[in-house]
Design an enzyme around this catalytic site. Structure first.
Site, PDB file in Angstrom:
ATOM      1  N   LYS A 102       1.083   4.250  -2.857  1.00 29.58           N
ATOM      2  CA  LYS A 102       0.745   5.643  -2.561  1.00 29.58           C
ATOM      3  C   LYS A 102       1.961   6.561  -2.698  1.00 29.58           C
ATOM      4  O   LYS A 102       1.830   7.735  -3.057  1.00 29.58           O
ATOM      5  CB  LYS A 102       0.154   5.749  -1.156  1.00 29.58           C
ATOM      6  CG  LYS A 102      -1.209   5.065  -1.016  1.00 29.58           C
ATOM      7  CD  LYS A 102      -2.228   5.648  -1.983  1.00 29.58           C
ATOM      8  CE  LYS A 102      -3.629   5.103  -1.745  1.00 29.58           C
ATOM      9  NZ  LYS A 102      -4.631   5.687  -2.655  1.00 29.58           N
TER      10      LYS A 102
ATOM     11  N   TYR B 147       0.834  -1.203   0.000  1.00 32.21           N
ATOM     12  CA  TYR B 147       0.000   0.000   0.000  1.00 32.21           C
ATOM     13  C   TYR B 147       0.870   1.255   0.000  1.00 32.21           C
ATOM     14  O   TYR B 147       0.641   2.189  -0.780  1.00 32.21           O
ATOM     15  CB  TYR B 147      -0.922  -0.019   1.220  1.00 32.21           C
ATOM     16  CG  TYR B 147      -1.822   1.192   1.344  1.00 32.21           C
ATOM     17  CD1 TYR B 147      -3.018   1.255   0.635  1.00 32.21           C
ATOM     18  CD2 TYR B 147      -1.491   2.254   2.182  1.00 32.21           C
ATOM     19  CE1 TYR B 147      -3.856   2.354   0.746  1.00 32.21           C
ATOM     20  CE2 TYR B 147      -2.319   3.358   2.306  1.00 32.21           C
ATOM     21  CZ  TYR B 147      -3.492   3.398   1.580  1.00 32.21           C
ATOM     22  OH  TYR B 147      -4.322   4.504   1.697  1.00 32.21           O
TER      23      TYR B 147
END
Length: 248
Positions: free
Chosen positions: A159, A155
């Site tokens: 990002k 993740y």
């Protein structure tokens, strides 16, 4: 006059959470909004709510990580509403796993949905924005792009990629009157956040200076600013509303 009067906006992941809140706010400010999501029932409900409040909205089912689905979706937007002025790349997923236990499928799907989608959707709107000499691309990243977090390597990588993607694209497009910026919220009380294991959420909230997750209404005003003429001086910026989790 409403600050987005006459603008045509696309919001991905608009069926719930931040996407839903942004889409509703855009419509309230005069924009015609295309709602894109894999859950067509969810976006149709949001669309009907917008129309019930006097706004203009259309619903489109699409997988924003799919190179065939995305051009088809944006063709429908142009056919129904016209060339896009504002793109909000909000669609995303969130899972947890130690890297040593992480499957390649888990890693690849995270990058596909959270980062590849930014490339596919942004590519679809650039030509039209250049033709207008005006445009706004707003990409949702995360405070974890700055900070990192255990069990969320995939993740955080996705990002962090959003931030770099946004800065580089900002350089490419600013001469055409198009701004590209990132939103980096901390934990926000949305269905996506609630899907994270409770133990992880509890530990995160204890660590926040504000002591609680944020809410959608605390994020939407920043998105509205970046989408409007008032946001013209924000170029490659990362806007951080994260309850003090990362102070930059």
């Amino acid at each position: 006059m409403s600050i987005l009067q006459g603008k045509i906006a696309v919001v991905t992941g608009a069926g719930s959470g931040l996407g839903q809140g942004v889409a509703q706010a855009f419509a309230d400010e005069g924009a015609s909004v295309a709602l894109i999501d894999q859950d067509i029932d969810a976006v149709e409900k949001v669309s009907e709510n917008i129309k019930g409040r006097g706004g203009m909205a259309i619903s489109i089912e699409a997988d924003v990580g799919n190179e065939i689905s995305v051009p088809d979706a944006f063709s429908k937007v142009r056919g129904s509403l016209g060339e896009v002025d504002i793109l909000v790349n909000n669609a995303g997923i969130d899972t947890t796993s130690l890297l040593e236990d992480m499957s390649l499928d888990l890693w690849d799907n995270m990058i596909r949905v959270n980062l590849r989608s930014m490339f596919l959707c942004s590519r679809e709107v650039i030509k039209g924005m250049k033709g207008k000499g005006w445009g706004r691309i707003i990409n949702f990243s995360s405070q974890l792009a700055h900070k990192g977090a255990p069990t969320m390597v995939h993740y955080c990588a996705s990002k962090g990629g959003v931030l770099s993607f946004s800065r580089a694209l900002a350089y490419e497009l600013i001469d055409y009157g198009i701004t590209v910026n990132s939103i980096c919220p901390g934990p926000i009380d949305t269905p996506l956040y609630m899907d994270i294991p409770e133990e992880w959420r509890a530990a995160k909230e204890r660590s926040l200076p504000i002591g609680r997750p944020g809410n959608v209404d605390e994020v939407v005003p920043t998105v509205l600013l970046l989408a409007s003429d008032g946001g013209s001086n924000y170029v490659g910026a990362s806007m951080n509303m994260n309850g003090g989790d990362v102070m930059v």
